[in-house]
Scaffold this motif. Structure first.
Motif, PDB file in Angstrom:
ATOM      1  N   THR A 148     -64.548  23.106  67.736  1.00 33.57           N
ATOM      2  CA  THR A 148     -63.633  23.998  68.448  1.00 33.57           C
ATOM      3  C   THR A 148     -64.122  24.165  69.863  1.00 33.57           C
ATOM      4  O   THR A 148     -65.332  24.139  70.119  1.00 33.57           O
ATOM      5  CB  THR A 148     -63.561  25.374  67.762  1.00 33.57           C
ATOM      6  OG1 THR A 148     -64.887  25.918  67.688  1.00 33.57           O
ATOM      7  CG2 THR A 148     -62.963  25.287  66.379  1.00 33.57           C
ATOM      8  N   GLU A 149     -63.190  24.327  70.770  1.00 25.88           N
ATOM      9  CA  GLU A 149     -63.574  24.526  72.168  1.00 25.88           C
ATOM     10  C   GLU A 149     -64.240  25.892  72.336  1.00 25.88           C
ATOM     11  O   GLU A 149     -63.849  26.864  71.699  1.00 25.88           O
ATOM     12  CB  GLU A 149     -62.357  24.424  73.090  1.00 25.88           C
ATOM     13  CG  GLU A 149     -61.834  22.999  73.201  1.00 25.88           C
ATOM     14  CD  GLU A 149     -60.930  22.818  74.394  1.00 25.88           C
ATOM     15  OE1 GLU A 149     -61.397  22.297  75.414  1.00 25.88           O
ATOM     16  OE2 GLU A 149     -59.759  23.208  74.283  1.00 25.88           O
ATOM     17  N   ARG A 150     -65.273  25.906  73.151  1.00 27.72           N
ATOM     18  CA  ARG A 150     -65.929  27.166  73.494  1.00 27.72           C
ATOM     19  C   ARG A 150     -66.638  26.995  74.825  1.00 27.72           C
ATOM     20  O   ARG A 150     -67.008  25.881  75.206  1.00 27.72           O
ATOM     21  CB  ARG A 150     -66.899  27.615  72.401  1.00 27.72           C
ATOM     22  CG  ARG A 150     -68.067  26.681  72.169  1.00 27.72           C
ATOM     23  CD  ARG A 150     -68.887  27.085  70.972  1.00 27.72           C
ATOM     24  NE  ARG A 150     -70.039  26.198  70.850  1.00 27.72           N
ATOM     25  CZ  ARG A 150     -70.736  26.020  69.764  1.00 27.72           C
ATOM     26  NH1 ARG A 150     -70.418  26.657  68.657  1.00 27.72           N
ATOM     27  NH2 ARG A 150     -71.766  25.201  69.752  1.00 27.72           N
ATOM     28  N   SER A 151     -66.789  28.106  75.536  1.00 31.50           N
ATOM     29  CA  SER A 151     -67.429  28.020  76.848  1.00 31.50           C
ATOM     30  C   SER A 151     -68.839  28.556  76.772  1.00 31.50           C
ATOM     31  O   SER A 151     -69.256  29.115  75.787  1.00 31.50           O
ATOM     32  CB  SER A 151     -66.634  28.792  77.875  1.00 31.50           C
ATOM     33  OG  SER A 151     -66.465  30.110  77.456  1.00 31.50           O
TER      34      SER A 151
ATOM     35  N   TRP B 235     -65.003  14.490  73.443  1.00 30.02           N
ATOM     36  CA  TRP B 235     -65.496  15.851  73.612  1.00 30.02           C
ATOM     37  C   TRP B 235     -66.749  15.871  74.473  1.00 30.02           C
ATOM     38  O   TRP B 235     -67.589  14.979  74.360  1.00 30.02           O
ATOM     39  CB  TRP B 235     -65.895  16.448  72.260  1.00 30.02           C
ATOM     40  CG  TRP B 235     -64.791  16.777  71.325  1.00 30.02           C
ATOM     41  CD1 TRP B 235     -64.128  15.926  70.484  1.00 30.02           C
ATOM     42  CD2 TRP B 235     -64.229  18.072  71.105  1.00 30.02           C
ATOM     43  NE1 TRP B 235     -63.191  16.617  69.761  1.00 30.02           N
ATOM     44  CE2 TRP B 235     -63.241  17.934  70.115  1.00 30.02           C
ATOM     45  CE3 TRP B 235     -64.484  19.327  71.640  1.00 30.02           C
ATOM     46  CZ2 TRP B 235     -62.494  19.012  69.656  1.00 30.02           C
ATOM     47  CZ3 TRP B 235     -63.747  20.406  71.179  1.00 30.02           C
ATOM     48  CH2 TRP B 235     -62.758  20.240  70.200  1.00 30.02           C
TER      49      TRP B 235
ATOM     50  N   ASP C 276     -75.054  19.127  68.529  1.00 31.95           N
ATOM     51  CA  ASP C 276     -73.897  18.763  67.706  1.00 31.95           C
ATOM     52  C   ASP C 276     -73.965  17.288  67.310  1.00 31.95           C
ATOM     53  O   ASP C 276     -73.671  16.921  66.174  1.00 31.95           O
ATOM     54  CB  ASP C 276     -72.582  19.005  68.456  1.00 31.95           C
ATOM     55  CG  ASP C 276     -72.084  20.439  68.367  1.00 31.95           C
ATOM     56  OD1 ASP C 276     -72.667  21.254  67.627  1.00 31.95           O
ATOM     57  OD2 ASP C 276     -71.088  20.743  69.056  1.00 31.95           O
TER      58      ASP C 276
ATOM     59  N   ARG D 105     -73.936  25.858  74.684  1.00 31.30           N
ATOM     60  CA  ARG D 105     -73.004  25.916  73.552  1.00 31.30           C
ATOM     61  C   ARG D 105     -71.631  25.368  73.900  1.00 31.30           C
ATOM     62  O   ARG D 105     -70.751  25.292  73.056  1.00 31.30           O
ATOM     63  CB  ARG D 105     -72.865  27.361  73.080  1.00 31.30           C
ATOM     64  CG  ARG D 105     -74.143  27.888  72.494  1.00 31.30           C
ATOM     65  CD  ARG D 105     -73.967  29.275  71.981  1.00 31.30           C
ATOM     66  NE  ARG D 105     -75.135  29.658  71.205  1.00 31.30           N
ATOM     67  CZ  ARG D 105     -75.261  30.797  70.604  1.00 31.30           C
ATOM     68  NH1 ARG D 105     -74.307  31.694  70.679  1.00 31.30           N
ATOM     69  NH2 ARG D 105     -76.346  31.075  69.929  1.00 31.30           N
ATOM     70  N   ARG D 106     -71.412  24.992  75.147  1.00 28.55           N
ATOM     71  CA  ARG D 106     -70.082  24.584  75.619  1.00 28.55           C
ATOM     72  C   ARG D 106     -69.559  23.377  74.844  1.00 28.55           C
ATOM     73  O   ARG D 106     -70.284  22.411  74.605  1.00 28.55           O
ATOM     74  CB  ARG D 106     -70.181  24.244  77.111  1.00 28.55           C
ATOM     75  CG  ARG D 106     -68.909  23.679  77.691  1.00 28.55           C
ATOM     76  CD  ARG D 106     -69.025  23.477  79.175  1.00 28.55           C
ATOM     77  NE  ARG D 106     -69.730  22.261  79.521  1.00 28.55           N
ATOM     78  CZ  ARG D 106     -69.358  21.446  80.496  1.00 28.55           C
ATOM     79  NH1 ARG D 106     -68.307  21.733  81.243  1.00 28.55           N
ATOM     80  NH2 ARG D 106     -70.054  20.371  80.767  1.00 28.55           N
ATOM     81  N   ARG D 107     -68.281  23.471  74.468  1.00 28.86           N
ATOM     82  CA  ARG D 107     -67.547  22.331  73.912  1.00 28.86           C
ATOM     83  C   ARG D 107     -66.210  22.264  74.627  1.00 28.86           C
ATOM     84  O   ARG D 107     -65.495  23.261  74.704  1.00 28.86           O
ATOM     85  CB  ARG D 107     -67.271  22.515  72.429  1.00 28.86           C
ATOM     86  CG  ARG D 107     -68.451  22.350  71.526  1.00 28.86           C
ATOM     87  CD  ARG D 107     -67.980  22.387  70.081  1.00 28.86           C
ATOM     88  NE  ARG D 107     -69.088  22.480  69.163  1.00 28.86           N
ATOM     89  CZ  ARG D 107     -69.114  23.262  68.101  1.00 28.86           C
ATOM     90  NH1 ARG D 107     -68.070  24.043  67.819  1.00 28.86           N
ATOM     91  NH2 ARG D 107     -70.145  23.284  67.307  1.00 28.86           N
TER      92      ARG D 107
ATOM     93  N   GLU E  27     -77.229  29.255  61.671  1.00 28.79           N
ATOM     94  CA  GLU E  27     -76.712  29.054  63.029  1.00 28.79           C
ATOM     95  C   GLU E  27     -77.757  29.576  64.011  1.00 28.79           C
ATOM     96  O   GLU E  27     -77.989  30.781  64.075  1.00 28.79           O
ATOM     97  CB  GLU E  27     -75.394  29.810  63.220  1.00 28.79           C
ATOM     98  CG  GLU E  27     -74.223  29.200  62.481  1.00 28.79           C
ATOM     99  CD  GLU E  27     -73.785  27.859  63.069  1.00 28.79           C
ATOM    100  OE1 GLU E  27     -73.773  27.716  64.307  1.00 28.79           O
ATOM    101  OE2 GLU E  27     -73.457  26.964  62.279  1.00 28.79           O
TER     102      GLU E  27
END
Length: 197
Positions: free
Chosen positions: A194-197, A155, A161, A73-75, A35
């Motif tokens: 997964t959602e992330r900010s 998304w 990604d 990194r936002r999703r 990662e």
């Protein structure tokens, strides 16, 4: 000691002490964990793997003369969007807005990502309906859409990604239609978002 000399020393040391195989930072050659962050290289229109210290150098959008931009990194999972108005004939696709106002659509294939130019006016009309699209960072974020089979997922994701998904599909593709291993890989990929900010 010059900066070039220090960088050369770091590269040599990484070569001696790092693992024999595995990914390395494409700026300083240090080993990177599985990662890791990526930089968008505007000159190559691609992404480069970077270690943590090199990623920090590019947190400012003007760093490196603007050639390199840290991929965010936002999703964000979005409600259903009618992307048919963009004229792209596939159900698994990602849309990347560009700094010059153009938008490209890319879909996975056994040879990598296929690419189309999207009508910029149609994209702007869609962004007017869905303000989240207007918030996307050019070149480094994408609208990822999967309307294949029973899926209906939309998304905003980091562009890396999308490239990870394309690579997984390409690795599993068999024959003309992809074979039985492709769609489980696609399902697993989307299940892992997964959602992330």
């Amino acid at each position: 000691m010059t900066a070039d000399g220090a960088l050369a020393r770091i590269i040599r040391a990484a070569g001696r002490t790092g693992p024999a195989a595995g990914e390395r930072c494409e700026l300083c050659a240090a080993p990177v964990p599985e990662e890791h962050r990526h930089l968008h290289d505007s000159a190559e229109d691609g992404v480069r793997c970077v270690c943590g210290p090199c990623a920090v150098l590019f947190t400012d959008s003007g760093a490196g003369g603007g050639r390199f931009r840290l991929v965010p990194r936002r999703r964000v999972r979005l409600p259903r969007i009618d992307t048919a108005v963009l004229g792209v004939p596939v159900g698994l696709v990602f849309f990347v807005p560009r700094a010059d106002g153009t938008v490209t659509a890319q879909g996975p294939s056994p040879a990598g990502a296929m690419r189309w130019e999207v009508d910029a006016a149609a994209w702007r009309r869609l962004a007017d309906q869905f303000p989240q699209l207007a918030s996307m960072e050019p070149e480094v974020e994408a609208l990822l859409v999967n309307t294949v089979q029973e899926f209906d997922q939309h998304w905003i994701v980091p562009v890396d990604d999308c490239f990870r998904m394309v690579a997984a599909i390409r690795r599993e593709w068999r024959g003309l239609s992809g074979g039985g291993r492709v769609w489980p890989v696609v399902q697993e990929f989307f299940a892992g978002l997964t959602e992330r900010s």
